[in-house]
Design a protein around this motif. Structure first.
Motif, PDB file in Angstrom:
ATOM      1  N   ARG B 121       0.821  -1.211   0.000  1.00  0.00           N
ATOM      2  CA  ARG B 121       0.000   0.000   0.000  1.00  0.00           C
ATOM      3  C   ARG B 121       0.857   1.264   0.000  1.00  0.00           C
ATOM      4  NH1 ARG B 121      -4.894  -2.668   3.217  1.00  0.00           N
ATOM      5  NH2 ARG B 121      -5.255  -3.955   1.401  1.00  0.00           N
ATOM      6  N   ASN B 122       1.940   1.202   0.753  1.00  0.00           N
ATOM      7  CA  ASN B 122       2.817   2.373   0.797  1.00  0.00           C
ATOM      8  C   ASN B 122       3.499   2.612  -0.538  1.00  0.00           C
ATOM      9  OD1 ASN B 122       2.410   3.383   3.352  1.00  0.00           O
ATOM     10  ND2 ASN B 122       3.770   1.874   4.272  1.00  0.00           N
ATOM     11  N   ALA B 124       2.176   2.590  -3.243  1.00  0.00           N
ATOM     12  CA  ALA B 124       1.285   3.422  -4.054  1.00  0.00           C
ATOM     13  C   ALA B 124       1.578   4.902  -3.839  1.00  0.00           C
ATOM     14  CB  ALA B 124      -0.170   3.120  -3.710  1.00  0.00           C
ATOM     15  N   GLY B 125       2.213   5.234  -2.715  1.00  0.00           N
ATOM     16  CA  GLY B 125       2.478   6.639  -2.424  1.00  0.00           C
ATOM     17  C   GLY B 125       3.844   7.105  -2.898  1.00  0.00           C
ATOM     18  N   VAL B 126       4.632   6.185  -3.439  1.00  0.00           N
ATOM     19  CA  VAL B 126       5.964   6.573  -3.909  1.00  0.00           C
ATOM     20  C   VAL B 126       5.834   7.439  -5.166  1.00  0.00           C
ATOM     21  CG1 VAL B 126       8.127   5.674  -4.859  1.00  0.00           C
ATOM     22  CG2 VAL B 126       7.017   4.491  -2.967  1.00  0.00           C
ATOM     23  N   PRO B 127       6.532   8.584  -5.212  1.00  0.00           N
ATOM     24  CA  PRO B 127       6.414   9.466  -6.385  1.00  0.00           C
ATOM     25  C   PRO B 127       6.832   8.737  -7.670  1.00  0.00           C
ATOM     26  CG  PRO B 127       7.618  10.540  -4.614  1.00  0.00           C
ATOM     27  CD  PRO B 127       7.423   9.133  -4.204  1.00  0.00           C
ATOM     28  N   SER B 128       6.179   9.065  -8.763  1.00  0.00           N
ATOM     29  CA  SER B 128       6.421   8.301  -9.978  1.00  0.00           C
ATOM     30  C   SER B 128       7.835   8.513 -10.519  1.00  0.00           C
ATOM     31  CB  SER B 128       5.385   8.651 -11.043  1.00  0.00           C
ATOM     32  OG  SER B 128       5.379  10.034 -11.266  1.00  0.00           O
ATOM     33  N   THR B 166      -3.866  -4.510  -4.524  1.00  0.00           N
ATOM     34  CA  THR B 166      -4.880  -4.123  -3.558  1.00  0.00           C
ATOM     35  C   THR B 166      -6.281  -4.371  -4.097  1.00  0.00           C
ATOM     36  OG1 THR B 166      -3.350  -2.404  -2.849  1.00  0.00           O
ATOM     37  CG2 THR B 166      -5.587  -2.269  -2.011  1.00  0.00           C
ATOM     38  N   ARG B 216      -4.025   5.076 -15.109  1.00  0.00           N
ATOM     39  CA  ARG B 216      -3.098   6.009 -14.487  1.00  0.00           C
ATOM     40  C   ARG B 216      -1.711   5.871 -15.115  1.00  0.00           C
ATOM     41  NH1 ARG B 216      -0.139   5.924  -8.793  1.00  0.00           N
ATOM     42  NH2 ARG B 216       1.210   7.653  -9.359  1.00  0.00           N
TER      43      ARG B 216
END
Lengths: 283, 301
Positions: B121-122, B124-128, B166, B216
């Motif tokens: 889940r984390n 998903a928050g990593v900058p692209s 997820t 996305r």
């Protein structure tokens, strides 16, 4: 101790009926000729909570055995011990010996998949798969690798006939099983279990989610099936146990308080606790 | 202390009608936020459509750029985005769905699975851009793919993995226990249970989640920047090792890096519109697929 009494009783009736001393000998030597399920000193734990205490019982081949008792007394747990469905719950543990057809089903080399094919199960709430009626019945044989259309058709027909559902659904085998009524769905689940050709059928309160008329049909069906299958049924309904079973076991707080012939257990129970329960003093 | 008590008394003595007007004001404030959100979205879409629609014609969609990218179309960028998305699917779907099946159906639930879930889940928050640099280091350099479709596709695949895993797990979790138990009780192995009972029910959710993740990824620029997207290529990619042009990167070039930015502004808008349409199309596909499977489930087949 109760157990021995019952066995003695059976032996006596056998003597009376057949007057064949040979038979007594064989039944004594090889109890599994008539003991389909044999449970010895079974203790069962969910994590640190003990659910079954020292249960010992022998269930005869064919006929109906009913398990009664108040909610949470371990009836369902006991039933799910017999086809190892409890394996699916993490953290469960078992002590003692459980044999079916003379084989210890908790031996390390046991093939659980095969065991479950021998010991079918019907659940409290009808749970047909979201597939057609045909595909539901053919499910078991198919996962067993059967592809032959003709054989599948035969099995589906005989299983549905066996569950007294054929006449109602024979013209709509390709319709969704979920479109059937609750009672029909439960008979479908019985047919689905029969299609795997088990020798034992476990039923976990199979009529508790079904209306009285449909319940009666299922009870009739159970009486028919018990000449070919050993049926062990958990029920909340004492009248149901009295109506359909040959033997009854009374569970209380994880203990099997009493086990015996249904007529005797309901008329002359040996244990005070059994009497209190069946006369409605508690539970 | 005393003043507080007095204040409270005064408060409770206020007339209910006055409170009602406060509530009404609050309501309108909430409503306003909604209007604002829609307004912003509307302005963006209107801006892109009004300025981009003019350049969109058959030639724009089917021809490569010409004359130093000041004329012609964006065909190679469309094809490149299409190819790279295919590779993303091929990489992320088996890996993501497989991981979800293992996590949800096989793994013993405990500290370890919780840790894995949290990590995914984390992710998903990593900058692209971090994914982009990671992809460059691992796929381009260590694996030796070079800047290519496959390196970029894998990088985008990594980016969508958290979403795929997820969403797939959520979908698997919604399959009723009764189906699993029914199947096990008939002597099915765990894999048979998953294949015949669990997956058919979970597929709509898995598909929807995956497509949204892909939508996305298809619009991302940073992850492909350093892993294979090219400024300009005279020909289409001919293997998975080729570099490629992509819509989001093309848009980035046309609006910031081109030598005549104001001249190519309409092309940039046209590219943005095509990209927007593509992402909308993917989302629409997700909605339609979900609906189709829902209808099927409702019919019980």
């Amino acid at each position: 101790m109760i157990q021995t009494n019952t066995n003695l009783k059976i032996d006596q009736t056998l003597v009376q009926k057949t007057i064949n001393p040979e038979l007594i000998k064989t039944t004594q030597d090889n109890e599994c000729d008539y003991c389909e399920v044999k449970v010895e000193n079974l203790n069962f734990f969910y994590g640190s909570i003990q659910a079954l205490f020292n249960v010992t019982v022998k269930v005869r081949e064919k006929g109906v055995a009913a398990l009664i008792g108040p909610s949470g007394c371990g009836k369902s747990t006991f039933l799910r011990v017999l086809n190892r469905m409890n394996d699916l719950i993490p953290g469960t543990r078992l002590e003692g010996k459980v044999s079916i057809h003379g084989e210890n089903i908790y031996a390390p080399n046991t093939d659980v998949v095969n065991l479950r094919k021998k010991v079918g199960m019907v659940f409290q709430h009808p749970n047909p798969f979201p597939k057609s009626i045909f595909d539901n019945i053919a499910y078991g044989p198919r996962i067993d690798g059967l592809k032959d259309k003709v054989k599948l058709n035969e099995i589906v027909e005989s299983s549905l006939k066996g569950a007294a559902l054929w006449d109602e659904v024979k013209d709509r085998l390709n319709e969704p099983a979920l479109a059937l009524s609750g009672g029909q769905q439960q008979r479908l689940c019985i047919a689905r279990a029969l299609a795997v050709k088990p020798s034992i059928l476990l039923m976990d309160e199979p009529t508790s989610a079904i209306d009285p008329l449909a319940t009666q049909r299922i009870e009739d069906l159970i009486r028919e099936l018990c000449s070919n299958y050993t049926i062990i049924i958990v029920t909340h309904n004492m009248q149901q146990a009295a109506r359909i079973s040959d033997h009854t076991g009374f569970f209380l707080q994880g203990e099997m308080v009493e086990w015996g012939e249904t007529s005797k257990l309901f008329t002359k129970p040996e244990e005070q606790r059994t009497e209190d329960y069946i006369t409605g003093r508690f539970g | 202390m005393k003043t507080e008590v007095i204040n409270r008394v005064v408060l409770t003595e206020k007339k209910t009608s006055e409170w009602r007007s406060y509530e009404l004001a609050g309501f309108w404030a909430l409503r306003l936020t909604l209007v604002l959100v829609i307004l912003i979205l509307g302005v963006i879409v209107f801006d892109i459509v009004s300025k981009g629609a003019g350049v969109i014609n058959w030639e724009f969609l089917t021809q490569p750029p010409r004359v130093g990218m000041t004329e012609g179309g964006i065909f190679p960028a469309i094809v490149g985005t299409f190819y790279v998305t295919l590779i993303t699917i091929a990489f992320a779907v088996p890996l993501g769905v497989g991981a979800a099946i293992y996590l949800n159906e096989y793994a013993v639930q405990g500290k370890f699975t919780r840790l894995v879930r949290m990590s995914v889940r984390n992710l998903a928050g990593v900058p692209s851009i971090v994914f982009g640099l990671f992809g460059m280091a691992v796929f381009v350099k260590i694996f030796g793919f070079g800047p290519s479709l496959i390196a970029a596709g894998f990088t985008l695949g990594l980016l969508t993995l958290p979403v795929t895993v997820t969403a797939s797990e959520e979908a698997l979790r919604t399959v009723p226990r009764a189906y699993r138990e029914g199947s096990f009780a008939l002597g099915a192995t765990r894999w048979q249970v998953v294949r015949t009972v669990v997956l058919p029910r979970a597929i709509p959710g898995i598909l929807t989640g995956t497509i949204l993740g892909l939508a996305r990824a298809a619009g991302e620029t940073a992850p492909i920047l350093a892993t294979g997207a090219a400024f300009f290529l005279p020909h289409l990619p001919d293997s998975i090792r080729s570099q490629f042009m992509a819509l989001p990167y093309h848009l980035f070039i046309m609006s910031t890096q081109h030598h005549a930015i104001s001249q190519v502004r309409p092309i940039a808008y046209g590219t943005a519109l095509v990209l927007l349409a593509l992402v909308c199309l993917l989302n629409l596909a997700a909605v339609l697929l979900r609906k189709r499977y829902r209808d099927k489930v409702a019919k019980g087949l």
